[in-house]
Design an enzyme around this catalytic site. Structure first.
Site, PDB file in Angstrom:
ATOM      1  N   HIS A   1      38.415  48.671  31.245  1.00 56.87           N
ATOM      2  CA  HIS A   1      38.863  50.057  31.120  1.00 56.87           C
ATOM      3  C   HIS A   1      39.705  50.272  29.864  1.00 56.87           C
ATOM      4  O   HIS A   1      40.007  51.410  29.511  1.00 56.87           O
ATOM      5  CB  HIS A   1      39.693  50.461  32.339  1.00 56.87           C
ATOM      6  CG  HIS A   1      38.902  50.519  33.603  1.00 56.87           C
ATOM      7  ND1 HIS A   1      38.990  49.541  34.574  1.00 56.87           N
ATOM      8  CD2 HIS A   1      37.992  51.420  34.061  1.00 56.87           C
ATOM      9  CE1 HIS A   1      38.186  49.849  35.575  1.00 56.87           C
ATOM     10  NE2 HIS A   1      37.563  50.975  35.292  1.00 56.87           N
TER      11      HIS A   1
ATOM     12  N   ASP B   1      28.813  55.877  42.421  1.00 56.08           N
ATOM     13  CA  ASP B   1      30.058  55.112  42.528  1.00 56.08           C
ATOM     14  C   ASP B   1      31.207  56.102  42.662  1.00 56.08           C
ATOM     15  O   ASP B   1      31.499  56.863  41.741  1.00 56.08           O
ATOM     16  CB  ASP B   1      30.236  54.249  41.279  1.00 56.08           C
ATOM     17  CG  ASP B   1      31.460  53.351  41.347  1.00 56.08           C
ATOM     18  OD1 ASP B   1      32.281  53.514  42.280  1.00 56.08           O
ATOM     19  OD2 ASP B   1      31.613  52.484  40.463  1.00 56.08           O
TER      20      ASP B   1
ATOM     21  N   GLU C   1      34.462  46.124  46.054  1.00 52.54           N
ATOM     22  CA  GLU C   1      34.916  45.841  44.688  1.00 52.54           C
ATOM     23  C   GLU C   1      36.412  45.542  44.646  1.00 52.54           C
ATOM     24  O   GLU C   1      36.853  44.666  43.900  1.00 52.54           O
ATOM     25  CB  GLU C   1      34.588  47.039  43.801  1.00 52.54           C
ATOM     26  CG  GLU C   1      35.176  46.996  42.403  1.00 52.54           C
ATOM     27  CD  GLU C   1      34.854  48.245  41.612  1.00 52.54           C
ATOM     28  OE1 GLU C   1      35.591  48.529  40.661  1.00 52.54           O
ATOM     29  OE2 GLU C   1      33.864  48.942  41.934  1.00 52.54           O
TER      30      GLU C   1
ATOM     31  N   HIS D   1      30.377  42.778  42.012  1.00 48.79           N
ATOM     32  CA  HIS D   1      30.739  43.816  41.044  1.00 48.79           C
ATOM     33  C   HIS D   1      30.854  43.198  39.654  1.00 48.79           C
ATOM     34  O   HIS D   1      31.594  42.242  39.446  1.00 48.79           O
ATOM     35  CB  HIS D   1      32.080  44.441  41.441  1.00 48.79           C
ATOM     36  CG  HIS D   1      32.680  45.310  40.389  1.00 48.79           C
ATOM     37  ND1 HIS D   1      33.760  44.916  39.623  1.00 48.79           N
ATOM     38  CD2 HIS D   1      32.353  46.549  39.961  1.00 48.79           C
ATOM     39  CE1 HIS D   1      34.078  45.882  38.780  1.00 48.79           C
ATOM     40  NE2 HIS D   1      33.241  46.893  38.964  1.00 48.79           N
TER      41      HIS D   1
END
Length: 392
Positions: free
Chosen positions: A22, A214, A268, A318
């Site tokens: 991220h 998602d 996840e 994941h």
């Protein structure tokens, strides 16, 4: 063959991509308007970085054996994880044989139980565990998947996670998973926009290509049920991580509510065999998605997978690149893998942990033969700056 012992354990921090995927520059699809638990606050709705999703950074764990062999792994954990490795976990590793992974995992987990169990502590333990597997496989001069019993298939097939499933289809992937954009706080209009986006993508990819949503822990049972029923018309294969990870009761209800044939997936942000035992025994999902860099590492994922197999639940880890590829290729109940599209516009296939790792394999036409290079088969990029904030 005499096994070496562990001589040194070191922990480093890296910023800008890597395992903390991220941590991207502006304009990346992964930080666009995406539904999150923080979307209830308008000021944190447009960008996930606005509420600090990228504050941790990447943790790199390096373990050196007495014969000079070095194993390493990367995960999300940053400076907090580096502190835990250097000031707490290193004592359970240094001096141990490289083969004693089960014992080392047990000691790391139970010594941190009073402040750990999940979250960044398990991320950190996972990173250490992966580095131990990388080290042992390098000592034995074979790929990690051979230590796990060997491959059960010749190649992996992938679905793609990203903003452009239509492009993923052109690249040969078997399916595409979209980030849900609009949260319950955006009301009926937001729900309509979510369905419109799915309908648009279904029109682009045709009827045979998988499409998934998602939801990143951001919904409640009522909204998730409405979304699933409305999405069924457009062939949604599964609804992923619709609820907060601790809402096992909500997941069980949602699974009862969704249309027949649609799967519920999650995991996840779950950790350890005990967390996944709750999901499985309560009938929360059809497919679990542990992240091998967060759930406890390979050592724990083996146990989680066995539990899932006994419950007839699929295991599709994941993301996590090579760390999941070496596992998935050895398990019958992991029939395909996820590939996270890390190109800013999701319009090309680039390595997930770029630029941190070298030799990181990527799918070609949606498929991959896992390389037989010793360990996990990757190297650290010397051009990426590693900082060691703590030492022991």
């Amino acid at each position: 063959m005499a096994m070496p012992s562990i001589r040194h354990v070191r922990a480093f921090v890296v910023r800008g991509g890597g395992a903390d995927y991220h941590d991207q520059a502006d304009g990346h699809w992964i930080d666009d308007h995406i539904s999150t638990p923080m979307a209830r606050y308008p000021e944190y709705r447009q960008s996930r970085q606005s509420f600090g999703i990228n504050v941790l950074g990447t943790l790199v764990v390096e373990i050196e054996a007495s014969d000079g062999t070095v194993g390493f792994a990367v995960t999300t954990g940053g400076e907090i994880g580096a502190f835990i490795v250097e000031k707490h976990l290193a004592r359970f590793l240094e001096g141990q044989l490289v083969t004693d992974i089960e014992k080392m995992w047990d000691q790391m987990y139970f010594s941190t139980l009073y402040y750990g169990r999940k979250g960044v502590v398990l991320n950190t333990i996972s990173g250490v565990d992966l580095a131990l597997w990388d080290l042992l496989a390098k000592v034995r001069k074979e790929p990690v998947y051979q230590l796990l019993g060997g491959p059960v298939r010749d190649e992996l097939q992938f679905y793609a996670t990203g903003a452009r499933p239509d492009l993923a289809k052109e690249m040969g992937f078997i399916g595409g998973k979209l980030p849900l954009q609009h949260s319950p706080a955006e009301g009926e209009e937001g729900l309509r926009k979510n369905i419109d986006k799915l309908a648009e993508m279904r029109g682009r990819v045709g009827g045979d290509f998988w499409l998934m949503y998602d939801c990143w822990m951001s919904l409640d049972v009522t909204y998730a049920t409405k979304l699933a029923k409305a999405a069924h018309e457009h062939g949604l294969k599964w609804i992923e991580e619709a609820l907060p990870p601790d809402d096992y009761w909500g997941y069980a209800e949602l699974r009862r509510n969704v249309p027949r044939g649609m799967m519920v997936s999650t995991g996840e942000h779950e950790a350890t065999r005990w967390g996944f035992r709750m999901l499985l025994e309560m009938g929360c999902c059809d497919l679990i998605q542990p992240d091998v860099g967060w759930c406890g590492g390979i050592t724990e994922l083996v146990k989680i997978s066995a539990l899932a197999d006994a419950h007839n639940v699929l295991v599709v880890p994941h993301g996590s690149s090579v760390y999941s590829y070496h596992f998935v290729v050895t398990r019958h109940n992991s029939p395909f893998a996820e590939f996270l599209m890390m190109a800013p516009k999701a319009d090309q296939v680039v390595p997930m942990f770029t630029p941190l790792l070298l030799d990181e394999p990527v799918p070609v036409n949606g498929r991959m033969r896992v390389p037989d290079t010793p360990g996990f088969g990757v190297r650290l990029n010397p051009e990426c700056k590693l900082e060691r904030p703590y030492q022991h």
